[in-house]
Design a protein around this motif. Structure first.
Motif, PDB file in Angstrom:
ATOM      1  N   ARG A 173       0.848  -1.189   0.000  1.00  0.00           N
ATOM      2  CA  ARG A 173       0.000   0.000   0.000  1.00  0.00           C
ATOM      3  C   ARG A 173       0.887   1.243   0.000  1.00  0.00           C
ATOM      4  O   ARG A 173       1.836   1.340   0.769  1.00  0.00           O
ATOM      5  CB  ARG A 173      -0.912   0.004   1.229  1.00  0.00           C
ATOM      6  N   HIS A 174       0.560   2.195  -0.869  1.00  0.00           N
ATOM      7  CA  HIS A 174       1.340   3.426  -0.978  1.00  0.00           C
ATOM      8  C   HIS A 174       0.532   4.569  -0.366  1.00  0.00           C
ATOM      9  O   HIS A 174      -0.494   4.974  -0.911  1.00  0.00           O
ATOM     10  CB  HIS A 174       1.670   3.730  -2.442  1.00  0.00           C
ATOM     11  N   GLU A 175       0.979   5.029   0.775  1.00  0.00           N
ATOM     12  CA  GLU A 175       0.306   6.140   1.425  1.00  0.00           C
ATOM     13  C   GLU A 175       0.599   7.433   0.658  1.00  0.00           C
ATOM     14  O   GLU A 175       1.690   7.612   0.123  1.00  0.00           O
ATOM     15  CB  GLU A 175       0.794   6.281   2.869  1.00  0.00           C
ATOM     16  N   PRO A 176      -0.374   8.347   0.585  1.00  0.00           N
ATOM     17  CA  PRO A 176      -0.104   9.631  -0.071  1.00  0.00           C
ATOM     18  C   PRO A 176       1.011  10.378   0.652  1.00  0.00           C
ATOM     19  O   PRO A 176       1.126  10.315   1.877  1.00  0.00           O
ATOM     20  CB  PRO A 176      -1.445  10.375   0.037  1.00  0.00           C
ATOM     21  N   ASP A 177       1.854  11.064  -0.126  1.00  0.00           N
ATOM     22  CA  ASP A 177       2.983  11.778   0.455  1.00  0.00           C
ATOM     23  C   ASP A 177       2.472  12.914   1.332  1.00  0.00           C
ATOM     24  O   ASP A 177       1.667  13.738   0.891  1.00  0.00           O
ATOM     25  CB  ASP A 177       3.874  12.323  -0.662  1.00  0.00           C
ATOM     26  N   ASP A 178       2.924  12.976   2.561  1.00  0.00           N
ATOM     27  CA  ASP A 178       2.443  13.957   3.527  1.00  0.00           C
ATOM     28  C   ASP A 178       3.624  14.463   4.343  1.00  0.00           C
ATOM     29  O   ASP A 178       3.881  13.976   5.448  1.00  0.00           O
ATOM     30  CB  ASP A 178       1.381  13.318   4.426  1.00  0.00           C
ATOM     31  N   PRO A 179       4.376  15.446   3.815  1.00  0.00           N
ATOM     32  CA  PRO A 179       5.558  15.925   4.536  1.00  0.00           C
ATOM     33  C   PRO A 179       5.241  16.455   5.932  1.00  0.00           C
ATOM     34  O   PRO A 179       5.999  16.205   6.875  1.00  0.00           O
ATOM     35  CB  PRO A 179       6.102  17.033   3.630  1.00  0.00           C
TER      36      PRO A 179
END
Length: 399
Positions: free
Chosen positions: A8-14
């Motif tokens: 699963r690829h989580e959305p990028d969230d800096p």
């Protein structure tokens, strides 16, 4: 196929990753382990600031003992960045409007370093400035030069002298593509002319607006402050400077360029102190200037002198575009107790007076500070309001 077995690829969230970093550092006792956590974070998210929907983190991980943040969000104050655990990383976490755009810079041991990790740089006459753009900030960047758009011509006049107001200054004149001396063009006169060309990128703005049919071909006159007195003396409701501008400069330009004499097609523009003098000249000389674009104008100067003058004076045929940043509440070294430094208050007060007097006026305040980033981005809308063909027709016919 078993989809549950796929990674699963989580959305990028800096910003979310930074909050997890804070938690991990707080749970770790060893300084070296904390630094290792920071190393991994910086390798993954090397840019500052970290932006969320209504919050942002500005951070710094370079050398230095004392790291201060200074910018629009702090209203001319400096504030130390907070250290993350025992690591080298320092940061400031703030909440902002969804549409906010703010300039800031870092002072490291007293030295202005801008923000070395911010790829967005804002125009400034005071050195490098980082730009914080929240997700809802959206402005068409019509000031960006385009190779596919015909370019106008800039002509410089280095030593324009005044007899009425002993002084000299540099003036630049923009003529649109295809300029013909047999035509008559609208004109736009700028205070702080060199800054409008350099930081406002107004030549490219003119080119793009004209090419898109959003503005009629027009002539721009960019007037620098005088060498002898400087902008504060020139623009601080100075009658000598006003006489030079109206009685010497305008005729001097009229003799050399094909400019319409109709006040509805002659605009005067200024920002900050320049906006103050632009409004003051236009109020006194509506026979010359029928339109004003006043950006973050210092109308609170001298106990609201200009606001009171508009209130006391009969209405004149003048169309006005006012704008200011909502973060402009403590500007410069001016008196804060009296409200003189509160540009937002002053511009809102002037807007109320103009509305009550029946002036055709457009007003907006934006979640931004006192900066060229604000003025550059909003100038196009002001010029369209004042000079678009439909606007000129409505103004001159009274519709």
């Amino acid at each position: 196929m078993d989809r549950s077995a796929q990674p699963r690829h989580e959305p990028d969230d800096p910003l979310g990753a930074f909050k997890k970093l804070q938690t991990a550092v707080a749970a770790c006792d060893h300084a070296a382990s904390q630094e290792a956590l920071v190393d991994r974070f910086v390798a993954r998210y090397p840019q500052s600031p970290l932006i969320g929907s209504v919050e942002a983190v500005i951070w710094y991980d370079g050398p230095g003992e004392v790291v201060l943040l200074r910018g629009d969000m702090l209203q001319e104050r400096s504030e130390p960045l907070q250290r993350l655990g025992r690591t080298r990383l320092r940061y400031q976490h703030g909440h902002y409007e969804l549409e906010a755009r703010l300039d800031y810079h870092l002072l490291v041991d007293g030295q202005d370093v801008g923000d070395p990790r911010n790829q967005r740089q804002a125009p400034s006459g005071y050195g490098p400035r980082g730009e914080l753009r929240m997700p809802g900030y959206a402005v068409s960047e019509l000031w960006q030069p385009r190779a596919d758009v015909p370019a106008g011509t800039i002509t410089a006049f280095a030593d324009v002298a005044s007899g009425l107001y002993p002084s000299t200054r540099t003036i630049w004149v923009y003529t649109p593509p295809g300029y013909q001396a047999t035509e008559r063009y609208p004109s736009v006169f700028f205070h702080d002319g060199g800054d409008y060309l350099r930081f406002g990128q107004t030549q490219a703005l003119f080119d793009n607006l004209i090419a898109a049919g959003l503005l009629p071909p027009c002539i721009g006159v960019f007037v620098n402050p005088s060498r002898e007195h400087g902008r504060v003396v020139d623009y601080d409701l100075n009658p000598g400077y006003a006489r030079f501008f109206a009685d010497e400069l305008v005729p001097w330009i009229d003799q050399r360029y094909a400019i319409s004499s109709a006040p509805a097609q002659r605009v005067i523009v200024g920002a900050s102190f320049g906006g103050l003098i632009a409004l003051w000249i236009a109020l006194q000389r509506p026979d010359l200037f029928g339109c004003v674009a006043a950006q973050s104008s210092f109308v609170s100067r001298r106990d609201d002198a200009l606001i009171k003058l508009f209130q006391a004076s009969p209405r004149v045929p003048l169309k006005i575009h006012l704008m200011v940043g909502s973060y402009e509440t403590h500007i410069g070294p001016f008196d804060r107790d009296s409200g003189e430094a509160n540009f937002l208050r002053g511009n809102r007060a002037l807007h109320r007076v103009l509305q009550a007097k029946g002036y055709p006026v457009a007003y907006a305040d934006y979640p931004e500070g006192h900066s060229w980033g604000l003025w550059r981005a909003r100038l196009g809308a002001a010029l369209q309001f004042l000079l678009s063909p439909s606007s000129i027709q409505a103004y001159t016919t009274g519709r």
